[in-house]
Scaffold this motif. Structure first.
Motif, short mmCIF file in Angstrom:
data_model
loop_
_atom_site.label_atom_id
_atom_site.label_comp_id
_atom_site.label_asym_id
_atom_site.label_seq_id
_atom_site.Cartn_x
_atom_site.Cartn_y
_atom_site.Cartn_z
N ASP A 210 0.88 -1.21 0.12
CA ASP A 210 -0.07 -0.09 -0.04
C ASP A 210 0.87 1.36 0.21
O ASP A 210 1.99 1.12 -0.13
CB ASP A 210 -1.12 0.03 1.10
N ASN A 211 0.34 2.25 0.21
CA ASN A 211 1.05 3.54 0.20
C ASN A 211 1.99 3.85 1.26
O ASN A 211 2.84 4.56 1.15
CB ASN A 211 0.11 4.86 -0.21
N ASP A 212 1.74 3.21 2.45
CA ASP A 212 2.82 3.27 3.42
C ASP A 212 3.67 2.15 3.28
O ASP A 212 4.69 2.16 4.30
CB ASP A 212 1.90 2.93 4.74
N GLU B 231 -0.28 -1.61 -10.00
CA GLU B 231 -0.14 -0.20 -10.34
C GLU B 231 -1.64 0.51 -10.62
O GLU B 231 -1.81 1.36 -10.09
CB GLU B 231 0.89 0.12 -11.17
N GLY C 22 -3.81 1.43 -7.90
CA GLY C 22 -3.16 2.47 -7.05
C GLY C 22 -2.40 1.87 -5.79
O GLY C 22 -2.18 2.62 -4.93
N LEU C 23 -1.88 0.66 -6.10
CA LEU C 23 -1.07 0.06 -4.95
C LEU C 23 0.38 -0.10 -5.74
O LEU C 23 0.69 0.27 -6.98
CB LEU C 23 -1.60 -1.31 -4.84
N THR C 24 1.40 -0.51 -4.98
CA THR C 24 2.77 -0.59 -5.51
C THR C 24 3.27 -2.04 -5.57
O THR C 24 2.95 -2.63 -4.76
CB THR C 24 3.67 0.09 -4.34
#
Length: 142
Positions: free
Chosen positions: A105-107, A133, A136-138
């Motif tokens: 996730d973004n964190d 991606e 919206g994830l990494t």
């Protein structure tokens, strides 16, 4: 936040769309949560047998070692005995080739992993990374 069924299904849809866009062979996609449990899976028409087990092994191995299956392959080339021992420990559920991608996730927290099998390992990884991606994830391939 953990991986949801909605997110997993979105990843599957985007992976299959990326495969179609690039002209990949039929794929099987498996999405696992951070604990290694299957959330969702899909097999395209024409995908060969046992692709589910291969895709799951790519994703499961990524979670078990905390690195994408591309990095596991590189480690296997340097430390074959270690990867063989880990594979045995995991009951054979480790496939050390690209196509198993961690989802963060973004964190930076691991939310799960995506495993894809059906085309070349590089193309499997491309489909997985593209889909992660798009959600919206990494995507972590190494």
């Amino acid at each position: 936040m953990s991986m949801t069924l909605e997110t997993a299904n979105s990843i599957i849809a985007d992976a299959l769309a990326a495969a179609q866009q690039h002209g990949f062979k039929p794929l099987t996609v498996v999405v696992l949560d951070a604990g290694g449990h299957v959330i969702a899976a899909a097999r395209q028409d024409g995908a060969s047998n046992n692709r589910f087990e291969i895709a799951q092994g790519k994703a499961y191995g990524a979670l078990a070692l905390g690195m994408g299956s591309r990095a596991i392959m590189e480690r296997a080339e340097q430390q074959a005995y270690f990867i063989a021992a880990v594979t045995a420990t995991l009951g054979g559920r480790l496939i050390p080739v690209p196509g198993g991608v961690l989802v963060r996730d973004n964190d930076g927290t691991i939310q799960g992993a995506v495993g894809i099998s059906g085309d070349s390992s590089d193309n499997d990884e491309t489909a997985a990374s593209t889909a992660i991606e798009a959600a919206g994830l990494t995507a972590q391939v190494d």
